[in-house]
Scaffold this motif. Structure first.
Motif, PDB file in Angstrom:
ATOM      1  N   ASN A  78       0.844  -1.180   0.000  1.00  0.00           N
ATOM      2  CA  ASN A  78       0.000   0.000   0.000  1.00  0.00           C
ATOM      3  C   ASN A  78       0.893   1.248   0.000  1.00  0.00           C
ATOM      4  OD1 ASN A  78      -1.676   2.136   0.575  1.00  0.00           O
ATOM      5  ND2 ASN A  78      -2.766   1.097   2.226  1.00  0.00           N
ATOM      6  N   ARG A  79       0.844   2.000  -1.053  1.00  0.00           N
ATOM      7  CA  ARG A  79       1.685   3.202  -1.158  1.00  0.00           C
ATOM      8  C   ARG A  79       1.284   4.286  -0.147  1.00  0.00           C
ATOM      9  NH1 ARG A  79       5.195   3.144  -5.169  1.00  0.00           N
ATOM     10  NH2 ARG A  79       4.838   1.794  -6.948  1.00  0.00           N
ATOM     11  N   ASP A  80       0.114   4.159   0.436  1.00  0.00           N
ATOM     12  CA  ASP A  80      -0.349   5.137   1.411  1.00  0.00           C
ATOM     13  C   ASP A  80       0.040   4.774   2.848  1.00  0.00           C
ATOM     14  OD1 ASP A  80      -1.553   6.666  -0.595  1.00  0.00           O
ATOM     15  OD2 ASP A  80      -3.398   5.489  -0.480  1.00  0.00           O
ATOM     16  N   THR A  81       0.815   3.716   3.013  1.00  0.00           N
ATOM     17  CA  THR A  81       1.254   3.311   4.348  1.00  0.00           C
ATOM     18  C   THR A  81       2.092   4.423   4.960  1.00  0.00           C
ATOM     19  OG1 THR A  81       1.279   0.980   3.729  1.00  0.00           O
ATOM     20  CG2 THR A  81       2.582   1.607   5.647  1.00  0.00           C
ATOM     21  N   ARG A  82       1.740   4.774   6.188  1.00  0.00           N
ATOM     22  CA  ARG A  82       2.488   5.814   6.901  1.00  0.00           C
ATOM     23  C   ARG A  82       3.637   5.168   7.671  1.00  0.00           C
ATOM     24  NH1 ARG A  82      -0.254  10.542   9.356  1.00  0.00           N
ATOM     25  NH2 ARG A  82       0.357   9.509  11.263  1.00  0.00           N
ATOM     26  N   LEU A  83       4.802   5.772   7.590  1.00  0.00           N
ATOM     27  CA  LEU A  83       5.980   5.268   8.281  1.00  0.00           C
ATOM     28  C   LEU A  83       6.374   6.228   9.392  1.00  0.00           C
ATOM     29  CD1 LEU A  83       8.073   4.084   5.200  1.00  0.00           C
ATOM     30  CD2 LEU A  83       6.648   2.692   6.717  1.00  0.00           C
ATOM     31  N   GLY A  84       6.528   5.681  10.581  1.00  0.00           N
ATOM     32  CA  GLY A  84       6.875   6.512  11.721  1.00  0.00           C
ATOM     33  C   GLY A  84       8.164   6.062  12.371  1.00  0.00           C
ATOM     34  N   VAL A  85       8.571   6.822  13.369  1.00  0.00           N
ATOM     35  CA  VAL A  85       9.798   6.538  14.096  1.00  0.00           C
ATOM     36  C   VAL A  85       9.485   6.465  15.585  1.00  0.00           C
ATOM     37  CG1 VAL A  85      12.110   7.373  14.682  1.00  0.00           C
ATOM     38  CG2 VAL A  85      11.203   7.746  12.376  1.00  0.00           C
ATOM     39  N   MET A  86       9.957   5.395  16.226  1.00  0.00           N
ATOM     40  CA  MET A  86       9.887   5.297  17.680  1.00  0.00           C
ATOM     41  C   MET A  86      11.069   6.075  18.233  1.00  0.00           C
ATOM     42  SD  MET A  86       7.294   3.706  18.904  1.00  0.00           S
ATOM     43  CE  MET A  86       7.830   3.488  20.580  1.00  0.00           C
ATOM     44  N   MET A  87      10.776   7.060  19.035  1.00  0.00           N
ATOM     45  CA  MET A  87      11.809   7.911  19.624  1.00  0.00           C
ATOM     46  C   MET A  87      12.134   7.361  21.012  1.00  0.00           C
ATOM     47  SD  MET A  87      12.267  10.076  17.177  1.00  0.00           S
ATOM     48  CE  MET A  87      13.195  11.409  17.915  1.00  0.00           C
ATOM     49  N   GLU A  88      13.135   6.482  21.062  1.00  0.00           N
ATOM     50  CA  GLU A  88      13.475   5.799  22.304  1.00  0.00           C
ATOM     51  C   GLU A  88      14.954   5.913  22.670  1.00  0.00           C
ATOM     52  OE1 GLU A  88      10.378   2.130  22.313  1.00  0.00           O
ATOM     53  OE2 GLU A  88      12.130   1.877  21.020  1.00  0.00           O
ATOM     54  N   LEU A  89      15.755   6.449  21.801  1.00  0.00           N
ATOM     55  CA  LEU A  89      17.201   6.487  22.022  1.00  0.00           C
ATOM     56  C   LEU A  89      17.715   7.913  22.060  1.00  0.00           C
ATOM     57  CD1 LEU A  89      18.214   3.710  19.470  1.00  0.00           C
ATOM     58  CD2 LEU A  89      17.950   3.474  21.946  1.00  0.00           C
ATOM     59  N   PRO A  90      18.741   8.162  22.850  1.00  0.00           N
ATOM     60  CA  PRO A  90      19.354   9.502  22.837  1.00  0.00           C
ATOM     61  C   PRO A  90      19.789   9.916  21.436  1.00  0.00           C
ATOM     62  CG  PRO A  90      20.169   8.251  24.706  1.00  0.00           C
ATOM     63  CD  PRO A  90      19.351   7.295  23.863  1.00  0.00           C
ATOM     64  N   SER A  91      20.259   8.981  20.647  1.00  0.00           N
ATOM     65  CA  SER A  91      20.685   9.314  19.282  1.00  0.00           C
ATOM     66  C   SER A  91      19.506   9.793  18.438  1.00  0.00           C
ATOM     67  CB  SER A  91      21.371   8.118  18.621  1.00  0.00           C
ATOM     68  OG  SER A  91      20.516   6.988  18.624  1.00  0.00           O
ATOM     69  N   ALA A  92      18.327   9.234  18.659  1.00  0.00           N
ATOM     70  CA  ALA A  92      17.132   9.682  17.923  1.00  0.00           C
ATOM     71  C   ALA A  92      16.750  11.097  18.328  1.00  0.00           C
ATOM     72  CB  ALA A  92      15.972   8.719  18.159  1.00  0.00           C
ATOM     73  N   VAL A  93      16.888  11.408  19.613  1.00  0.00           N
ATOM     74  CA  VAL A  93      16.581  12.759  20.089  1.00  0.00           C
ATOM     75  C   VAL A  93      17.519  13.767  19.413  1.00  0.00           C
ATOM     76  CG1 VAL A  93      16.493  14.291  22.098  1.00  0.00           C
ATOM     77  CG2 VAL A  93      15.681  11.931  22.293  1.00  0.00           C
ATOM     78  N   GLU A  94      18.782  13.405  19.280  1.00  0.00           N
ATOM     79  CA  GLU A  94      19.768  14.301  18.670  1.00  0.00           C
ATOM     80  C   GLU A  94      19.439  14.639  17.226  1.00  0.00           C
ATOM     81  OE1 GLU A  94      22.534  16.142  19.619  1.00  0.00           O
ATOM     82  OE2 GLU A  94      21.589  15.728  21.549  1.00  0.00           O
ATOM     83  N   VAL A  95      18.779  13.735  16.534  1.00  0.00           N
ATOM     84  CA  VAL A  95      18.438  13.978  15.129  1.00  0.00           C
ATOM     85  C   VAL A  95      16.920  14.061  14.945  1.00  0.00           C
ATOM     86  CG1 VAL A  95      20.584  13.034  14.183  1.00  0.00           C
ATOM     87  CG2 VAL A  95      18.634  11.502  14.571  1.00  0.00           C
ATOM     88  N   ALA A  96      16.223  14.485  15.980  1.00  0.00           N
ATOM     89  CA  ALA A  96      14.757  14.554  15.943  1.00  0.00           C
ATOM     90  C   ALA A  96      14.253  15.400  14.780  1.00  0.00           C
ATOM     91  CB  ALA A  96      14.215  15.097  17.265  1.00  0.00           C
ATOM     92  N   ASP A  97      14.920  16.503  14.505  1.00  0.00           N
ATOM     93  CA  ASP A  97      14.493  17.370  13.404  1.00  0.00           C
ATOM     94  C   ASP A  97      14.543  16.629  12.071  1.00  0.00           C
ATOM     95  OD1 ASP A  97      13.761  20.013  12.311  1.00  0.00           O
ATOM     96  OD2 ASP A  97      15.735  19.876  11.373  1.00  0.00           O
ATOM     97  N   GLU A  98      15.630  15.947  11.819  1.00  0.00           N
ATOM     98  CA  GLU A  98      15.775  15.210  10.560  1.00  0.00           C
ATOM     99  C   GLU A  98      14.784  14.059  10.467  1.00  0.00           C
ATOM    100  OE1 GLU A  98      18.264  16.152  12.537  1.00  0.00           O
ATOM    101  OE2 GLU A  98      19.721  17.217  11.288  1.00  0.00           O
ATOM    102  N   LEU A  99      14.588  13.355  11.582  1.00  0.00           N
ATOM    103  CA  LEU A  99      13.628  12.257  11.578  1.00  0.00           C
ATOM    104  C   LEU A  99      12.209  12.766  11.353  1.00  0.00           C
ATOM    105  CD1 LEU A  99      15.061  10.121  14.521  1.00  0.00           C
ATOM    106  CD2 LEU A  99      15.154   9.574  12.076  1.00  0.00           C
TER     107      LEU A  99
END
Length: 163
Positions: free
Chosen positions: A8-29
């Motif tokens: 399904n091309r309409d599938t939404r993709l998200g990110v689980m924000m659970e790691l300090p590294s994810a917080v550091e790049v939150a804007d890009e994610l």
């Protein structure tokens, strides 16, 4: 059958924000993902390097630690800046003493256990957003755990306070 018919091309993709590294790049994610979800249990555990299941150190697992509050705020701000949905799950999402902070930074979607739903709904309905925003601003300005704990006690939001 064409390979493009297999998904399904309409599938939404998200990110689980659970790691300090994810917080550091939150804007890009937030720029790339369709939505963000804050996994509070793991975020707290990994951000503070504290195993919440280890009795010897579990007292250091603090949802109200300044680093946790600022990380949540940073994630929500990144999602809002890019017009993306953001939600929170885990124990923090149903913590009555932290609910005003979560609402104050802009969280509106909470993934909670059904057992907690009536209490969380009642608290959300009883919370003025303007007050919650002031609480969040104040809590984000504290740099010490002791300051936040004193503030929670003063606001009757301490861990032992009645909801």
């Amino acid at each position: 059958m064409c390979s493009s018919d297999l998904f399904n091309r309409d599938t939404r993709l998200g990110v689980m924000m659970e790691l300090p590294s994810a917080v550091e790049v939150a804007d890009e994610l937030a720029r790339e993902a369709d939505f963000l979800s804050i996994g509070s249990n793991d975020l707290i555990q990994y951000m503070l390097a504290v195993d919440r299941t280890n009795e010897k150190v579990s007292n250091l697992y603090l949802a109200h630690h300044p680093a946790i509050l600022r990380s949540i705020n940073r994630i929500v701000a990144a999602a809002q800046m890019h017009g993306k949905d953001v939600s929170i799950c885990g124990d923090l999402s149903a913590d009555p003493r932290m609910l005003p902070f979560l609402l104050g930074v802009g969280l509106r979607s909470f993934s909670i256990d059904i057992v907690n739903a009536p209490t969380v709904q009642r608290l959300v309905n009883a919370t003025e957003l303007k007050d919650a925003e002031q609480i969040a601003d104040q809590m984000l300005n504290f740099g010490r755990i002791s300051e936040i704990e004193a503030y929670l006690i003063d606001r009757n939001l301490a861990p032992d306070a009645e909801a």
